[in-house]
Write a protein that holds these residues in place. Structure first.
Motif, mmCIF file in Angstrom:
data_model
loop_
_atom_site.group_PDB
_atom_site.id
_atom_site.type_symbol
_atom_site.label_atom_id
_atom_site.label_comp_id
_atom_site.label_asym_id
_atom_site.label_seq_id
_atom_site.Cartn_x
_atom_site.Cartn_y
_atom_site.Cartn_z
ATOM 1 N N LEU A 1 0.771 -1.365 -0.009
ATOM 2 C CA LEU A 1 0.307 0.204 -0.103
ATOM 3 C C LEU A 1 0.734 1.298 -0.061
ATOM 4 O O LEU A 1 0.402 2.435 -0.404
ATOM 5 C CB LEU A 1 -0.977 0.039 1.297
ATOM 6 C CG LEU A 1 -1.901 -0.934 1.104
ATOM 7 C CD1 LEU A 1 -2.977 -0.819 2.547
ATOM 8 C CD2 LEU A 1 -2.978 -0.906 -0.093
ATOM 9 N N SER A 2 2.226 1.221 0.358
ATOM 10 C CA SER A 2 3.026 2.438 0.503
ATOM 11 C C SER A 2 3.847 2.747 -0.792
ATOM 12 O O SER A 2 4.289 3.825 -0.868
ATOM 13 C CB SER A 2 3.783 2.282 1.712
ATOM 14 O OG SER A 2 4.719 1.326 1.588
ATOM 15 N N ASP A 3 4.050 1.663 -1.621
ATOM 16 C CA ASP A 3 4.515 1.556 -2.627
ATOM 17 C C ASP A 3 3.559 1.584 -4.070
ATOM 18 O O ASP A 3 2.624 1.067 -3.725
ATOM 19 C CB ASP A 3 5.510 0.628 -2.933
ATOM 20 C CG ASP A 3 6.487 0.617 -1.894
ATOM 21 O OD1 ASP A 3 6.995 1.540 -1.356
ATOM 22 O OD2 ASP A 3 7.187 -0.475 -1.407
ATOM 23 N N GLY A 4 4.209 2.285 -5.100
ATOM 24 C CA GLY A 4 3.247 2.299 -6.200
ATOM 25 C C GLY A 4 2.184 3.286 -6.293
ATOM 26 O O GLY A 4 2.050 4.036 -5.388
ATOM 27 N N ASP A 5 1.236 3.388 -7.348
ATOM 28 C CA ASP A 5 0.317 4.348 -7.241
ATOM 29 C C ASP A 5 -0.448 4.149 -5.983
ATOM 30 O O ASP A 5 -0.823 2.989 -5.489
ATOM 31 C CB ASP A 5 -0.450 3.834 -8.572
ATOM 32 C CG ASP A 5 0.274 4.193 -9.945
ATOM 33 O OD1 ASP A 5 1.182 4.964 -9.526
ATOM 34 O OD2 ASP A 5 -0.131 3.695 -11.040
ATOM 35 N N PRO A 6 -1.034 5.197 -5.670
ATOM 36 C CA PRO A 6 -2.010 5.273 -4.420
ATOM 37 C C PRO A 6 -3.343 4.197 -4.507
ATOM 38 O O PRO A 6 -4.123 4.429 -5.573
ATOM 39 C CB PRO A 6 -2.486 6.966 -4.242
ATOM 40 C CG PRO A 6 -1.577 7.416 -5.137
ATOM 41 C CD PRO A 6 -1.097 6.589 -6.173
ATOM 42 N N LEU A 7 -3.464 3.462 -3.468
ATOM 43 C CA LEU A 7 -4.896 2.899 -3.377
ATOM 44 C C LEU A 7 -5.569 3.095 -1.839
ATOM 45 O O LEU A 7 -4.791 3.727 -1.090
ATOM 46 C CB LEU A 7 -4.553 1.331 -3.260
ATOM 47 C CG LEU A 7 -4.186 0.891 -4.617
ATOM 48 C CD1 LEU A 7 -3.650 -0.649 -4.273
ATOM 49 C CD2 LEU A 7 -5.174 0.915 -5.626
ATOM 50 N N VAL A 8 -6.808 3.147 -1.861
ATOM 51 C CA VAL A 8 -7.386 3.645 -0.458
ATOM 52 C C VAL A 8 -8.345 2.443 -0.248
ATOM 53 O O VAL A 8 -9.042 2.057 -0.706
ATOM 54 C CB VAL A 8 -8.109 4.935 -0.679
ATOM 55 C CG1 VAL A 8 -7.184 6.091 -1.027
ATOM 56 C CG2 VAL A 8 -9.121 5.048 -1.826
ATOM 57 N N ALA A 9 -8.372 2.301 1.246
ATOM 58 C CA ALA A 9 -9.275 1.425 1.800
ATOM 59 C C ALA A 9 -10.735 2.032 1.820
ATOM 60 O O ALA A 9 -10.960 3.145 2.290
ATOM 61 C CB ALA A 9 -8.922 0.835 3.242
#
Length: 301
Positions: free
Chosen positions: A67-75
């Motif tokens: 979750l901290s690397d790469g393109d952002p994702l949100v829960a």
């Protein structure tokens, strides 16, 4: 129908969590947490269900790093499952010489194995379901698996409801690409990751911004940045929703002190309402801002 990626293969607790969070949707297993998250980033899936923490073994590093690397994702949602295992074997097989499972699962049934299969050798596998596949293929004699595995593999239960810690639980997140957030419910959790300069008091400075606003933490973990030895990212969960004035005030302060990544605001699975201290409610922050606005207009002091 939504396409939901999950940490597989079929027959894991993550599949059970995905069913709970996205009933009736199209579920696709991926071999690793990182691959499930990447499927969302690439557009191959609309969302991914991944484990985030276990009450016995702690956080899931692959999920934090993913979750901290790469393109952002949100829960956008979470669920909490009680973790009780089934021990599966091939029909008719007798002696159990090897028992396979994910290391977290083996750690949670160590006492049961010592008492009931003392001569069996524990063997680590990539997941509880992979252990079940290994039993089907003859690589292991038994597998410690999620109960749902019996639906997918031609095995039989040697035992079920197995757990050294009877109230063990795992929390799972449903994550998506950034977009519209779930509306505040009054019983929400916000997740962030903060990377700050490595100096004395860095973590204290971040926590003071939350404590000074009466915001209660629900989890904090540190993971190395993998850049320089001794540098860490802090994964912080706290009560509240980013749309609330008190949380907005805290987030802007945290952003000034660190490189911040927003990981989501979503309803808590346990529906526990946020703890609000006297003077630290949303209306208190709105009233304070209104007073400042009046001062700037020359209308009050």
């Amino acid at each position: 129908m939504l396409r939901i990626a999950y940490f597989g293969p079929q027959g894991t607790f993550t599949e059970q969590a995905a069913r709970a969070l996205a009933p009736g949707e199209d579920l696709t297993p991926y071999e690793t947490v990182r691959l499930a998250l990447q499927a969302v980033r690439d557009g191959a899936a609309d969302a991914a269900c991944v484990p985030i923490e276990n009450s016995v073994e702690g956080v899931v590093p692959a999920t934090l790093d993913g979750l901290s690397d790469g393109d952002p994702l949100v829960a956008t949602a979470e669920t909490i499952l009680p973790i009780h295992f089934s021990v599966l074997k091939r029909p008719g097989d007798g002696g159990i010489r090897t028992v396979a499972s994910h290391p977290h699962a083996l750690a949670q049934v160590r006492e049961w194995l010592e008492a009931n299969l003392p001569d069996a050798t524990p063997v680590a596998s990539s997941s509880t379901a992979a252990a079940a596949v290994g039993v089907v293929e003859g690589d292991f004699d038994a597998a410690v698996s999620a109960p749902v595995a019996i639906e997918h593999y031609p095995l039989e239960e040697l035992a079920t409801g197995v757990a050294d810690v009877r109230d063990a639980q795992t929390r799972f997140l449903m994550v998506r690409r950034p977009g519209e957030l779930p509306a505040p419910t009054g019983a929400d959790r916000t997740s962030i990751v903060a990377a700050a300069v490595n100096r004395t008091g860095t973590l204290s400075d971040l926590l003071v911004e939350l404590a000074g606003r009466g915001i209660n933490l629900t989890r904090i973990d540190a993971r190395p940045t993998r850049n320089n030895f001794g540098e860490y990212r802090f994964f912080i969960d706290f009560e509240g929703h980013v749309a609330e004035p008190r949380i907005i005030d805290a987030m802007t302060a945290l952003r000034r002190r660190s490189h911040l990544r927003f990981l989501g605001s979503y309803p808590r699975a346990d529906e526990v309402a946020a703890t609000i201290e006297d003077g630290a409610g949303n209306q208190d922050f709105l009233d304070a801002q209104a007073w400042v606005d009046a001062v700037l207009k020359g209308e009050g002091a």
